[in-house]
Write a protein that holds these residues in place. Structure first.
Motif: not given
Length: 271
Positions: A32-34, A45-55, A60-66, A120-123
């Motif tokens: 969500s925060w990404l 490049g940090t937008a990603t699905g919000i599904d609870g799966d750290y795939g 990649r989104a985390v690395k892009n944020y870093q 807000e987000l759409i989850i």
């Protein structure tokens, strides 16, 4: 403060990483925060699905944020990294306040929030979702949870708490515009649109506006931050550029109370 659900949005139970012992709720927070970061930094490049799966996509989104914040990209989220991700919320809710009188405190808190870009987000197909909505709505989110009154009460709560006061002495804790409107009528602190049209001086910065649909039905709300003739400048949640009562963000708006059916809830009894 009575509304403290935001604190749950600022912590994760442990370091989260791909192929780790992941907590799905924490992973959803991270995702969500990404995604929220991506809204204000669309090239990150940090937008990603919000599904609870750290795939692999989340990694990649985390690395892009870093990379975006000049940290060596590990793809892992520690509490320290998560603190940076959700810093906008901490700033909105915990930044030390400088004002002394209640009306100025309300304006200062409202400004702190809108500067932090609550959205807000759409989850899982549900609008009105995500960490900001849950923080304002006492832990609730999803399409049915219009969050404009939760946003307003959070601001009044923060401001009143800075003076050691309880906002619930002014109004019930609720997310319903109707409940607050009726409380204002019972306490005789709700100025009707006809009254403020005749006497605009009844409207003061820090008061709460309520858009009226019918005599006892209000559909949207926000904080008045300035008055100029027949117009009010506002900070309001769950709105958009059209002034919707079910928008996507908190933002400043300008409204004409002579052309809109607006009532004003006075915060004078709390002063």
């Amino acid at each position: 403060m009575k509304k403290t659900d935001y604190k749950k949005e600022l912590i994760i139970k442990g370091t989260q990483k791909r192929k780790g012992s992941n907590n799905r709720n924490d992973v959803r927070k991270i995702q969500s925060w990404l995604s929220l970061y991506a809204i204000n930094h669309p090239n990150a490049g940090t937008a990603t699905g919000i599904d609870g799966d750290y795939g692999p996509a989340t990694e990649r989104a985390v690395k892009n944020y870093q990379k975006a914040i000049d940290i060596i990209p590990s793809g892992m989220v520690t509490q320290a990294l998560f603190d940076q991700l959700c810093r906008p919320m901490r700033d909105a809710f915990e930044k030390p306040l400088q004002s002394s009188d209640l009306r100025s405190l309300v304006l200062e808190v409202a400004e702190n929030h809108v500067k932090s870009h609550p959205r807000e987000l759409i989850i899982k197909g549900q609008s009105n979702s995500g960490p900001w909505v849950r923080s304002y709505m006492d832990g609730h989110d999803g399409s049915i949870w219009f969050w404009c009154m939760g946003f307003v009460q959070m601001i009044i709560d923060q401001a009143a708490s800075a003076q050691g006061k309880k906002f619930t002495s002014l109004m019930p804790q609720t997310v319903s515009c109707d409940i607050v409107g009726n409380a204002g009528l019972e306490k005789r602190i709700l100025h009707r649109n006809s009254q403020i049209n005749n006497n605009p001086s009844l409207v003061k910065p820090g008061d709460i506006f309520l858009i009226k649909k019918s005599r006892l039905d209000w559909t949207h709300t926000g904080i008045v931050i300035d008055i100029d003739g027949t117009t009010i400048e506002t900070i309001e949640g769950n709105t958009n550029h059209e002034g919707s009562r079910n928008g996507i963000a908190a933002m400043k708006r300008t409204r004409n109370f002579k052309k809109s059916n607006i009532d004003i809830f006075s915060i004078d009894p709390l002063i």
